[in-house]
Design a protein around this motif. Sequence first.
Motif, PDB file in Angstrom:
ATOM      1  N   ASP A   1       0.842  -1.188   0.000  1.00  0.00           N
ATOM      2  CA  ASP A   1       0.000   0.000   0.000  1.00  0.00           C
ATOM      3  C   ASP A   1       0.888   1.253   0.000  1.00  0.00           C
ATOM      4  O   ASP A   1       1.641   1.489   0.953  1.00  0.00           O
ATOM      5  CB  ASP A   1      -0.904  -0.016   1.237  1.00  0.00           C
ATOM      6  N   ALA A   2       0.790   2.062  -1.037  1.00  0.00           N
ATOM      7  CA  ALA A   2       1.648   3.243  -1.144  1.00  0.00           C
ATOM      8  C   ALA A   2       1.364   4.265  -0.050  1.00  0.00           C
ATOM      9  O   ALA A   2       2.266   4.972   0.403  1.00  0.00           O
ATOM     10  CB  ALA A   2       1.462   3.896  -2.515  1.00  0.00           C
ATOM     11  N   GLU A   3       0.097   4.361   0.367  1.00  0.00           N
ATOM     12  CA  GLU A   3      -0.264   5.337   1.400  1.00  0.00           C
ATOM     13  C   GLU A   3       0.094   4.838   2.794  1.00  0.00           C
ATOM     14  O   GLU A   3       0.428   5.636   3.672  1.00  0.00           O
ATOM     15  CB  GLU A   3      -1.760   5.642   1.323  1.00  0.00           C
ATOM     16  N   ARG A   4       0.028   3.553   3.015  1.00  0.00           N
ATOM     17  CA  ARG A   4       0.353   2.952   4.313  1.00  0.00           C
ATOM     18  C   ARG A   4       1.322   1.785   4.075  1.00  0.00           C
ATOM     19  O   ARG A   4       0.913   0.626   4.094  1.00  0.00           O
ATOM     20  CB  ARG A   4      -0.905   2.476   5.034  1.00  0.00           C
ATOM     21  N   PRO A   5       2.593   2.115   3.857  1.00  0.00           N
ATOM     22  CA  PRO A   5       3.548   1.083   3.441  1.00  0.00           C
ATOM     23  C   PRO A   5       4.085   0.196   4.555  1.00  0.00           C
ATOM     24  O   PRO A   5       4.922  -0.673   4.289  1.00  0.00           O
ATOM     25  CB  PRO A   5       4.679   1.907   2.815  1.00  0.00           C
ATOM     26  N   TRP A   6       3.610   0.386   5.802  1.00  0.00           N
ATOM     27  CA  TRP A   6       4.107  -0.427   6.911  1.00  0.00           C
ATOM     28  C   TRP A   6       2.957  -1.085   7.657  1.00  0.00           C
ATOM     29  O   TRP A   6       2.044  -0.414   8.130  1.00  0.00           O
ATOM     30  CB  TRP A   6       4.933   0.429   7.872  1.00  0.00           C
ATOM     31  N   ASP A   7       3.000  -2.411   7.739  1.00  0.00           N
ATOM     32  CA  ASP A   7       1.989  -3.188   8.466  1.00  0.00           C
ATOM     33  C   ASP A   7       2.560  -3.680   9.794  1.00  0.00           C
ATOM     34  O   ASP A   7       3.735  -4.056   9.868  1.00  0.00           O
ATOM     35  CB  ASP A   7       1.555  -4.418   7.651  1.00  0.00           C
ATOM     36  N   VAL A   8       1.698  -3.692  10.805  1.00  0.00           N
ATOM     37  CA  VAL A   8       2.022  -4.376  12.057  1.00  0.00           C
ATOM     38  C   VAL A   8       1.189  -5.646  12.088  1.00  0.00           C
ATOM     39  O   VAL A   8      -0.035  -5.613  11.885  1.00  0.00           O
ATOM     40  CB  VAL A   8       1.718  -3.496  13.280  1.00  0.00           C
ATOM     41  N   LEU A   9       1.866  -6.767  12.306  1.00  0.00           N
ATOM     42  CA  LEU A   9       1.193  -8.062  12.294  1.00  0.00           C
ATOM     43  C   LEU A   9       1.237  -8.712  13.664  1.00  0.00           C
ATOM     44  O   LEU A   9       2.224  -8.583  14.395  1.00  0.00           O
ATOM     45  CB  LEU A   9       1.846  -9.014  11.285  1.00  0.00           C
ATOM     46  N   ARG A  10       0.147  -9.397  14.005  1.00  0.00           N
ATOM     47  CA  ARG A  10       0.166 -10.306  15.147  1.00  0.00           C
ATOM     48  C   ARG A  10       0.219 -11.700  14.547  1.00  0.00           C
ATOM     49  O   ARG A  10      -0.742 -12.157  13.968  1.00  0.00           O
ATOM     50  CB  ARG A  10      -1.068 -10.146  16.035  1.00  0.00           C
ATOM     51  N   ARG A  11       1.386 -12.305  14.701  1.00  0.00           N
ATOM     52  CA  ARG A  11       1.679 -13.530  13.966  1.00  0.00           C
ATOM     53  C   ARG A  11       1.519 -13.254  12.466  1.00  0.00           C
ATOM     54  O   ARG A  11       2.247 -12.451  11.923  1.00  0.00           O
ATOM     55  CB  ARG A  11       0.839 -14.684  14.502  1.00  0.00           C
ATOM     56  N   ASP A  12       0.547 -13.805  11.772  1.00  0.00           N
ATOM     57  CA  ASP A  12       0.431 -13.566  10.330  1.00  0.00           C
ATOM     58  C   ASP A  12      -0.729 -12.647   9.969  1.00  0.00           C
ATOM     59  O   ASP A  12      -1.021 -12.439   8.786  1.00  0.00           O
ATOM     60  CB  ASP A  12       0.251 -14.903   9.591  1.00  0.00           C
ATOM     61  N   GLU A  13      -1.387 -12.070  10.967  1.00  0.00           N
ATOM     62  CA  GLU A  13      -2.558 -11.222  10.715  1.00  0.00           C
ATOM     63  C   GLU A  13      -2.199  -9.748  10.856  1.00  0.00           C
ATOM     64  O   GLU A  13      -1.608  -9.332  11.850  1.00  0.00           O
ATOM     65  CB  GLU A  13      -3.678 -11.573  11.706  1.00  0.00           C
ATOM     66  N   VAL A  14      -2.571  -8.944   9.843  1.00  0.00           N
ATOM     67  CA  VAL A  14      -2.350  -7.506   9.914  1.00  0.00           C
ATOM     68  C   VAL A  14      -3.338  -6.893  10.904  1.00  0.00           C
ATOM     69  O   VAL A  14      -4.558  -7.056  10.757  1.00  0.00           O
ATOM     70  CB  VAL A  14      -2.515  -6.849   8.526  1.00  0.00           C
ATOM     71  N   VAL A  15      -2.809  -6.184  11.912  1.00  0.00           N
ATOM     72  CA  VAL A  15      -3.672  -5.562  12.919  1.00  0.00           C
ATOM     73  C   VAL A  15      -3.677  -4.041  12.807  1.00  0.00           C
ATOM     74  O   VAL A  15      -4.556  -3.374  13.351  1.00  0.00           O
ATOM     75  CB  VAL A  15      -3.265  -5.983  14.348  1.00  0.00           C
ATOM     76  N   ALA A  16      -2.703  -3.455  12.109  1.00  0.00           N
ATOM     77  CA  ALA A  16      -2.657  -2.005  11.920  1.00  0.00           C
ATOM     78  C   ALA A  16      -1.703  -1.699  10.773  1.00  0.00           C
ATOM     79  O   ALA A  16      -0.768  -2.460  10.502  1.00  0.00           O
ATOM     80  CB  ALA A  16      -2.197  -1.308  13.197  1.00  0.00           C
ATOM     81  N   SER A  17      -1.962  -0.563  10.100  1.00  0.00           N
ATOM     82  CA  SER A  17      -1.104  -0.127   9.000  1.00  0.00           C
ATOM     83  C   SER A  17      -0.781   1.345   9.170  1.00  0.00           C
ATOM     84  O   SER A  17      -1.612   2.129   9.640  1.00  0.00           O
ATOM     85  CB  SER A  17      -1.801  -0.347   7.652  1.00  0.00           C
ATOM     86  N   PHE A  18       0.442   1.742   8.758  1.00  0.00           N
ATOM     87  CA  PHE A  18       0.910   3.110   8.980  1.00  0.00           C
ATOM     88  C   PHE A  18       1.652   3.635   7.760  1.00  0.00           C
ATOM     89  O   PHE A  18       2.254   2.885   6.995  1.00  0.00           O
ATOM     90  CB  PHE A  18       1.839   3.155  10.196  1.00  0.00           C
ATOM     91  N   GLY A  19       1.620   4.963   7.634  1.00  0.00           N
ATOM     92  CA  GLY A  19       2.352   5.603   6.563  1.00  0.00           C
ATOM     93  C   GLY A  19       3.792   5.898   6.923  1.00  0.00           C
ATOM     94  O   GLY A  19       4.578   6.293   6.074  1.00  0.00           O
ATOM     95  N   ASP A  20       4.138   5.683   8.216  1.00  0.00           N
ATOM     96  CA  ASP A  20       5.479   6.016   8.700  1.00  0.00           C
ATOM     97  C   ASP A  20       5.974   4.884   9.589  1.00  0.00           C
ATOM     98  O   ASP A  20       5.252   4.438  10.490  1.00  0.00           O
ATOM     99  CB  ASP A  20       5.414   7.329   9.484  1.00  0.00           C
ATOM    100  N   ILE A  21       7.184   4.421   9.381  1.00  0.00           N
ATOM    101  CA  ILE A  21       7.690   3.300  10.168  1.00  0.00           C
ATOM    102  C   ILE A  21       7.883   3.679  11.631  1.00  0.00           C
ATOM    103  O   ILE A  21       7.791   2.836  12.527  1.00  0.00           O
ATOM    104  CB  ILE A  21       9.007   2.744   9.571  1.00  0.00           C
ATOM    105  N   GLY A  22       8.118   4.974  11.891  1.00  0.00           N
ATOM    106  CA  GLY A  22       8.233   5.420  13.280  1.00  0.00           C
ATOM    107  C   GLY A  22       6.940   5.225  14.036  1.00  0.00           C
ATOM    108  O   GLY A  22       6.944   4.802  15.202  1.00  0.00           O
ATOM    109  N   LYS A  23       5.812   5.534  13.388  1.00  0.00           N
ATOM    110  CA  LYS A  23       4.517   5.335  14.025  1.00  0.00           C
ATOM    111  C   LYS A  23       4.241   3.844  14.223  1.00  0.00           C
ATOM    112  O   LYS A  23       3.676   3.435  15.235  1.00  0.00           O
ATOM    113  CB  LYS A  23       3.410   5.969  13.193  1.00  0.00           C
ATOM    114  N   ALA A  24       4.621   3.044  13.252  1.00  0.00           N
ATOM    115  CA  ALA A  24       4.448   1.594  13.381  1.00  0.00           C
ATOM    116  C   ALA A  24       5.237   1.074  14.582  1.00  0.00           C
ATOM    117  O   ALA A  24       4.746   0.243  15.357  1.00  0.00           O
ATOM    118  CB  ALA A  24       4.891   0.889  12.102  1.00  0.00           C
ATOM    119  N   GLY A  25       6.468   1.577  14.749  1.00  0.00           N
ATOM    120  CA  GLY A  25       7.285   1.156  15.880  1.00  0.00           C
ATOM    121  C   GLY A  25       6.719   1.613  17.208  1.00  0.00           C
ATOM    122  O   GLY A  25       6.755   0.870  18.200  1.00  0.00           O
ATOM    123  N   ALA A  26       6.171   2.832  17.244  1.00  0.00           N
ATOM    124  CA  ALA A  26       5.562   3.344  18.473  1.00  0.00           C
ATOM    125  C   ALA A  26       4.340   2.520  18.838  1.00  0.00           C
ATOM    126  O   ALA A  26       4.122   2.190  20.014  1.00  0.00           O
ATOM    127  CB  ALA A  26       5.191   4.816  18.301  1.00  0.00           C
TER     128      ALA A  26
END
Length: 223
Positions: free
Chosen positions: A182-207
Motif C-alpha cells: 500500500d503506497a499510502e500505508r507502506p508499513w503493516d504491524v502483524l500479530r503472527r500472520d494477521e495484519v492488525v494495523a497499517s501506517f504511513g510512517d515506520i516510526g509510528k508503526a514502531g511506536a
Amino acid sequence: MNKARIDAEQQRYVIECGDGYSCFGFANARDHANQIAHKLGRSDLAFAEGDYATLAGYEKYCNAVQAWSQSPLTRTTYFDPGTDAMAARVLESCRTRERKVRLILGDTRTGEPWLEEHDVVGQIGRSTGSLKVPLLIEAGECGGTAILCACLLAIIDWGSGDFLYRHAAYREADLSIRPSDDAERPWDVLRRDEVVASFGDIGKAGAYLAFMRGGTIEPRLFQ
C-alpha cells in the motif's frame, strides 16, 4: 425497578430506560447478585436454581443492588465479579494516590491482549451511584469510562514503566513490522500472520508496536 423483558436468543434482559432501552446479560445479573449476596452475608439475595434467565432473576439482581446501596459497603469501590484480588488492590492504590497508569486488557484465560489503544491511559477514578466502579480518566477530562476489571492483564506505572500488576496468564503481544504494498500505508504491524494495523510512517508503526507490548508511549504518536 425498570420494566424488563427477556431476550433468550441474545441471553440478556432488555430494560426500558426513559425513551430507550439498555441491555444486561443473564450471566452478569447472576454473577453480580451472587457477589453482593456473598459480601453482605445475605444468602437470600443469591440466585437459586431456576432464577437464571428469568424475570425473577432480574428482580433478584435489582434487590441485591438495592441492598448494597443501603449497606456501608456502598461507600467502597465495587469491582466486577471475577476481578483478580491483586488487580483490585492495585487499582484502588492507584486511585487514592492519583497515579497515572497504562492498562492492558484482554482474555484472562489465554493471556492474549486485545490491543486496545483508547481508554487505557490515565488516572483511576470512581463512579457515583450505588455501585461505585473504577473509571479510567484521561488527562484533562472530568469523567471517564468504566474499566473492565475482570479483563485486566496488566497495570503499568506510566512514569516508571514498571508493572504494578501482571496477570499470571499474561503474555506480551507477538507483533512484528513488515513492508506492505500500500503506497499510502507502506508499513503493516502483524500479530503472527494477521495484519492488525497499517501506517504511513515506520516510526509510528514502531511506536504502536512498543505501546501494544506494554511500553509507556503516548498513543498520539501513532494515532
